[in-house]
Design a protein around this motif. Structure first.
Motif, PDB file in Angstrom:
ATOM      1  N   LEU A  52      -2.191   7.964   2.396  1.00 20.57           N
ATOM      2  CA  LEU A  52      -2.661   8.848   1.326  1.00 20.57           C
ATOM      3  C   LEU A  52      -2.598  10.311   1.762  1.00 20.57           C
ATOM      4  CD1 LEU A  52      -5.715   6.862  -0.091  1.00 20.57           C
ATOM      5  CD2 LEU A  52      -3.829   7.772  -1.454  1.00 20.57           C
ATOM      6  N   THR A  56      -0.293  13.018  -0.237  1.00 22.29           N
ATOM      7  CA  THR A  56      -0.960  14.046  -1.039  1.00 22.29           C
ATOM      8  C   THR A  56      -1.106  15.383  -0.323  1.00 22.29           C
ATOM      9  OG1 THR A  56      -3.161  13.378  -0.289  1.00 22.29           O
ATOM     10  CG2 THR A  56      -2.286  12.275  -2.250  1.00 22.29           C
ATOM     11  N   VAL A 257      -1.125   6.584  -6.240  1.00 21.89           N
ATOM     12  CA  VAL A 257      -1.046   8.014  -6.553  1.00 21.89           C
ATOM     13  C   VAL A 257      -0.359   8.227  -7.900  1.00 21.89           C
ATOM     14  CG1 VAL A 257      -0.036  10.208  -5.835  1.00 21.89           C
ATOM     15  CG2 VAL A 257      -1.141   8.735  -4.141  1.00 21.89           C
TER      16      VAL A 257
END
Length: 406
Positions: A52, A56, A257
């Motif tokens: 993650l 991101t 996501v």
């Protein structure tokens, strides 16, 4: 920064006192120890959070409840609430008024689950003394101060009250609590307890969508795991255990996501609940492209985004957060501003000890061709304070790409 709280004070085992029928529990921390808890975190969470962070561009840290409750500031905040225990006990325990302050037996680590026989003996500026009863070792007393090692196990509402009051005291960092949608009503009780204590408003909160079964009830993995309810029909195995996702960790994170991005295109879709079947349909319906590279996201202010998009800004400046430690030539970055994005490839990553050294070496025109060096330095240091600059400075050389990113 995302801070993930690993609740190692969750009950690992529960048993009943054969005489009084009071429930006793031992926590994951007491049953497995710190190393055992860390192994569980590594098994179920670490790879997903690493992925993650890469996807991101947002760094994270993990904090166990055992570490949180041992922090002197957390314990001091708890002790400060005891002077108004009579006022806050009904919001924190509305059905009976007995707040769950669990102080595990110093001999065996078990504690009365609902704290029926735990009593506050005395409290003052230096700490507090409690009496409790162990099913095996009888009565005992525990002293809690800001710097003692006695384990302080607070039930969910009380823990949130202390944690959120501590966060609200930080006037430098804005803390935003992220909770499941089922906690919207529990937070009303926490807010009522806040109102009984002086001086601090609750921090802002974001409530995420709830995952529902086909009946409309909340999906409870713990009840399913304990065999108390059957798995909902049609729920894929990965809904109960993400390690069962039909793909690797990165593909799961990419789907997640993508799902959240689609929901937040119109936030009304985020503030809803979804059944397991619908979430499975949405995530497996994500467009798959084998040729597009996996790109981590980085958000930019509009004035910098436009310079990247027109190709005049070829150096992006960041500090060396842990999630950027593996960034290297050949990686892809998708810069985002609102609903606009642009895909780039990393040509080079250079590391410096200060922003001044970076600007002198790379040249200010590559970082921002519209601004003089001194103004750039002032702007960068407005974004990154001295403690961030001390982490080290990254100069990321980028080139524009035409193909779409995943």
């Amino acid at each position: 920064m995302v801070r993930f709280g690993a609740l190692d004070n969750a009950p690992y085992d529960i048993r009943l006192d054969p005489e009084t029928h009071h429930a006793y529990q031992t926590t994951y921390f007491h049953a497995l120890g710190a190393d055992g808890v860390e192994d569980l975190i590594d098994k179920y969470y670490r790879a997903m959070f690493d992925s993650l962070a890469d996807a991101t561009g947002v760094d994270y840290e993990m904090e166990t409840y055992a570490a949180q409750q041992a922090d002197p500031a957390f314990r001091h905040e708890f002790l400060a609430t005891l002077g108004r225990l009579d006022q806050i006990r009904w919001p924190l325990a509305p059905s009976h008024g007995q707040v769950h302050i669990r102080l595990p037996c110093p001999h065996c680590g078990w504690a009365e689950k609902r704290a029926e026989r735990t009593r506050l003996l005395r409290t003052g500026s230096g700490g507090a003394d409690f009496a409790a009863v162990c099913t095996d070792h009888g009565g005992y007393e525990v002293t809690v101060t800001a710097d003692t090692s006695a384990f302080l196990d607070l039930a969910t509402l009380y823990r949130n009250l202390v944690k959120e009051r501590l966060a609200a005291r930080d006037h430098v960092t804005l803390s935003v609590m992220v909770k499941g949608g089922d906690w919207a009503y529990g937070c009303q009780l926490v807010d009522e307890a806040f109102a009984q204590l002086p001086g601090l408003p609750p921090p802002p909160r974001v409530f995420t969508p709830m995952v529902l079964t086909d009946t409309g009830a909340k999906l409870s993995k713990s009840l399913i795991r304990d065999g108390k309810v059957p798995p909902p029909p049609g729920a894929p195995p990965w809904m109960l255990d993400v390690t069962e996702w039909p793909g690797n960790t990165d593909s799961y994170v990419d789907a997640l996501v993508w799902l959240v991005s689609r929901m937040l295109d119109d936030p009304k879709h985020f503030y809803r609940s979804y059944t397991t079947q619908e979430l499975d349909r949405l995530m497996t319906a994500r467009p798959h492209t084998t040729s597009a590279p996996r790109a981590r996201e980085m958000h930019l202010y509009r004035r910098y985004f436009d310079l990247v998009a027109d190709g005049s800004k070829t150096i992006e400046v960041r500090v060396q957060y842990p999630n950027l430690r593996n960034l290297s030539a050949g990686d892809h970055i998708r810069f985002v501003c609102g609903r606009d994005d642009v895909l780039t490839r990393v040509k080079r990553v250079a590391r410096y000890s200060s922003f001044e050294e970076m600007l002198d070496t790379e040249g200010p025109a590559k970082v921002n061709p519209t601004s003089p060096r001194d103004q750039q330095l002032a702007n960068i240091r407005r974004i990154y304070g001295p403690e961030k600059e001390a982490l080290g400075v990254l100069a990321i050389e980028i080139e524009l790409l035409d193909e779409p990113a995943t």
